[in-house]
Design an enzyme around this catalytic site. Structure first.
Site, mmCIF file in Angstrom:
data_model
loop_
_atom_site.group_PDB
_atom_site.id
_atom_site.type_symbol
_atom_site.label_atom_id
_atom_site.label_comp_id
_atom_site.label_asym_id
_atom_site.label_seq_id
_atom_site.Cartn_x
_atom_site.Cartn_y
_atom_site.Cartn_z
ATOM 1 C CG ASP A 8 -27.327 13.145 37.168
ATOM 2 O OD1 ASP A 8 -27.798 12.059 37.585
ATOM 3 O OD2 ASP A 8 -27.166 14.134 37.897
ATOM 4 C CB SER A 20 -26.139 -5.824 44.085
ATOM 5 O OG SER A 20 -25.532 -6.158 45.319
ATOM 6 C CE1 TYR A 58 -25.894 -0.886 46.216
ATOM 7 C CE2 TYR A 58 -25.846 -3.048 47.259
ATOM 8 C CZ TYR A 58 -25.531 -2.220 46.191
ATOM 9 O OH TYR A 58 -24.869 -2.744 45.090
ATOM 10 C CE LYS A 80 -27.429 -1.850 43.005
ATOM 11 N NZ LYS A 80 -27.181 -1.485 41.605
HETATM 12 P P1 NAD Z 1 -18.156 2.704 41.125
HETATM 13 O O1 NAD Z 1 -18.496 3.600 42.246
HETATM 14 O O2 NAD Z 1 -16.741 2.621 40.673
HETATM 15 O O3 NAD Z 1 -19.060 2.995 39.852
HETATM 16 C C1 NAD Z 1 -20.364 3.505 39.930
HETATM 17 C C2 NAD Z 1 -20.482 4.616 38.922
HETATM 18 O O4 NAD Z 1 -21.817 5.152 38.937
HETATM 19 C C3 NAD Z 1 -19.523 5.754 39.245
HETATM 20 O O5 NAD Z 1 -18.745 6.038 38.119
HETATM 21 C C4 NAD Z 1 -20.447 6.909 39.607
HETATM 22 O O6 NAD Z 1 -19.927 8.152 39.247
HETATM 23 C C5 NAD Z 1 -21.682 6.546 38.792
HETATM 24 N N1 NAD Z 1 -22.863 7.287 39.236
HETATM 25 C C6 NAD Z 1 -23.279 7.549 40.505
HETATM 26 N N2 NAD Z 1 -24.366 8.333 40.480
HETATM 27 C C7 NAD Z 1 -24.639 8.588 39.169
HETATM 28 C C8 NAD Z 1 -25.627 9.343 38.484
HETATM 29 N N3 NAD Z 1 -26.575 10.026 39.146
HETATM 30 N N4 NAD Z 1 -25.614 9.365 37.125
HETATM 31 C C9 NAD Z 1 -24.668 8.690 36.439
HETATM 32 N N5 NAD Z 1 -23.701 7.983 37.029
HETATM 33 C C10 NAD Z 1 -23.690 7.930 38.369
HETATM 34 O O7 NAD Z 1 -18.649 1.247 41.591
HETATM 35 P P2 NAD Z 1 -18.992 -0.063 40.721
HETATM 36 O O8 NAD Z 1 -18.740 -1.188 41.633
HETATM 37 O O9 NAD Z 1 -18.343 -0.058 39.398
HETATM 38 O O10 NAD Z 1 -20.567 0.084 40.570
HETATM 39 C C11 NAD Z 1 -21.270 -0.200 39.388
HETATM 40 C C12 NAD Z 1 -22.555 -0.938 39.716
HETATM 41 O O11 NAD Z 1 -22.216 -2.190 40.297
HETATM 42 C C13 NAD Z 1 -23.442 -0.229 40.741
HETATM 43 O O12 NAD Z 1 -24.781 -0.282 40.293
HETATM 44 C C14 NAD Z 1 -23.268 -1.049 41.992
HETATM 45 O O13 NAD Z 1 -24.394 -1.022 42.816
HETATM 46 C C15 NAD Z 1 -23.046 -2.429 41.390
HETATM 47 N N6 NAD Z 1 -22.402 -3.379 42.308
HETATM 48 C C16 NAD Z 1 -21.144 -3.143 42.784
HETATM 49 C C17 NAD Z 1 -20.570 -4.031 43.676
HETATM 50 C C18 NAD Z 1 -19.186 -3.824 44.242
HETATM 51 O O14 NAD Z 1 -18.833 -4.516 45.200
HETATM 52 N N7 NAD Z 1 -18.367 -2.974 43.684
HETATM 53 C C19 NAD Z 1 -21.290 -5.161 44.070
HETATM 54 C C20 NAD Z 1 -22.562 -5.381 43.567
HETATM 55 C C21 NAD Z 1 -23.103 -4.473 42.669
#
Ligand code: NAD
Length: 290
Positions: free
Chosen positions: A63, A140, A153, A157
């Site tokens: 975590d 992001s 958010y 970021k």
């Molecule tokens: P997702 O929600 O599928 O994955 C995020 C993961 O982070 C999840 O598995 C969640 O359980 C985990 N997480 C949350 N809190 C946590 C903690 N305290 N400790 C450990 N793990 C934790 O979404 P994703 O899109 O795969 O996100 C991954 C990264 O990509 C994030 O940092 C997100 O901000 C970034 N991002 C996503 C998008 C999008 O559109 N999906 C766009 C830009 C950036």
């Protein structure tokens, strides 16, 4: 010798896809430590890798908001070193600023900002001592320019950008590379996992009528962007691989080279910010009167 990779947030989305890809590398180049907050969610990852990659994949609990759990995971890395650290765990928070509770604002900063920094901190001394390493962070486009209804958010970021850019200046003296993989919308669980204020929520019903109607517009915009322009995690993983395999990695990679550089350029070209703010308002609220 295998490159040791540790990734955060691997129970879904980008982290899961990256872990699967690296662990199933045909040349077995990598030993992947796929970490996740909740080990009960490991089945999805295991489904993808089946039994094939016992020697290239290990799943650990981590975590990113809990320093002890980061240190415990670090202890379990049998090679006693990490060559490639991927800080990927993150959360979204969306809605009118007036409705956000201090707790939810704190949580987003805890996970996205301090979680990332705390993870880097734990592995920094080791990388410096071994005289090599690569830290990659899932960034992001919300870290490069503001988005309405995403104040916290974007704040988290943007802050990551500052922390990573600052570190990158120092770390080049230790042969440690730092790369941000800047993603636009990606098809993951992000929209499911994010904390979103719903139009039906009492607190949202209580905001002024103009904010309510602009939020309604924003949600439509957001849905259509995800429907029309979202990338698949495989597209993101390709960019991660480019960065990982580069002999001299860049600091920033854009996963969506069509959409993002123009917006970033627009912002950079006019440091007073007026043009970007107008352009984004037009994109999101399409012609709504001020
Ligand atoms: P997702 O929600 O599928 O994955 C995020 C993961 O982070 C999840 O598995 C969640 O359980 C985990 N997480 C949350 N809190 C946590 C903690 N305290 N400790 C450990 N793990 C934790 O979404 P994703 O899109 O795969 O996100 C991954 C990264 O990509 C994030 O940092 C997100 O901000 C970034 N991002 C996503 C998008 C999008 O559109 N999906 C766009 C830009 C950036």
């Amino acid at each position: 010798e295998k490159k040791v990779v540790l990734i955060t947030g691997c129970s879904s989305g980008i982290g899961l896809s990256l872990a699967v890809r690296l662990a199933s590398d045909p040349a077995k180049t990598f030993k992947v430590y796929a970490t996740m907050r909740n080990l009960a969610k490991k089945e999805r990852l295991l489904e993808f890798v089946k039994e094939l990659h016992r020697d290239t994949l290990e799943i650990l609990q981590m975590d990113v908001t809990d320093q002890q759990s980061i240190l415990d995971a670090k202890e379990k890395v049998v090679e006693k070193r990490v060559d490639i650290l991927v800080c990927n765990a993150g959360l979204g928070l969306m809605g009118p600023l007036e409705v956000q509770s201090l707790d939810s604002m704190r949580q987003i900063l805890e996970v996205n900002l301090l979680g990332t920094i705390q993870t880097i901190q734990a592995f920094l001394a080791g990388m410096k001592a071994q005289g090599q390493g690569h830290i990659l962070v899932t960034g992001s486009t919300g870290g490069l320019h503001g988005l309405p209804f995403n104040e916290l958010y974007c704040a988290s970021k943007f802050a990551i950008e500052g922390a990573c850019e600052s570190l990158a200046i120092l770390l080049q003296h230790f042969n440690i590379n730092m790369s941000l993989i800047e993603c636009g919308p990606v098809n993951t669980d992000f929209l499911v996992n994010l904390q979103k204020a719903e139009l039906e929520d009492l607190s949202v019903q209580q905001v002024d009528a103009k904010t309510f109607s602009l939020y309604e517009k924003y949600l439509q915009h957001c849905n259509s962007v995800f429907q029309n322009a979202a990338q698949d995690t495989e597209d993101i993983v390709k960019i991660f691989l480019t960065a990982i395999q580069s002999p001299s990695p860049a600091f920033r990679y854009f996963t969506n080279s069509v959409v993002e550089p123009p917006l970033t350029k627009l912002k950079a070209a006019q440091p007073d910010g007026i043009q970007y703010i107008k352009a984004m308002s037009k994109i999101v609220f399409s012609g709504e009167e001020k």
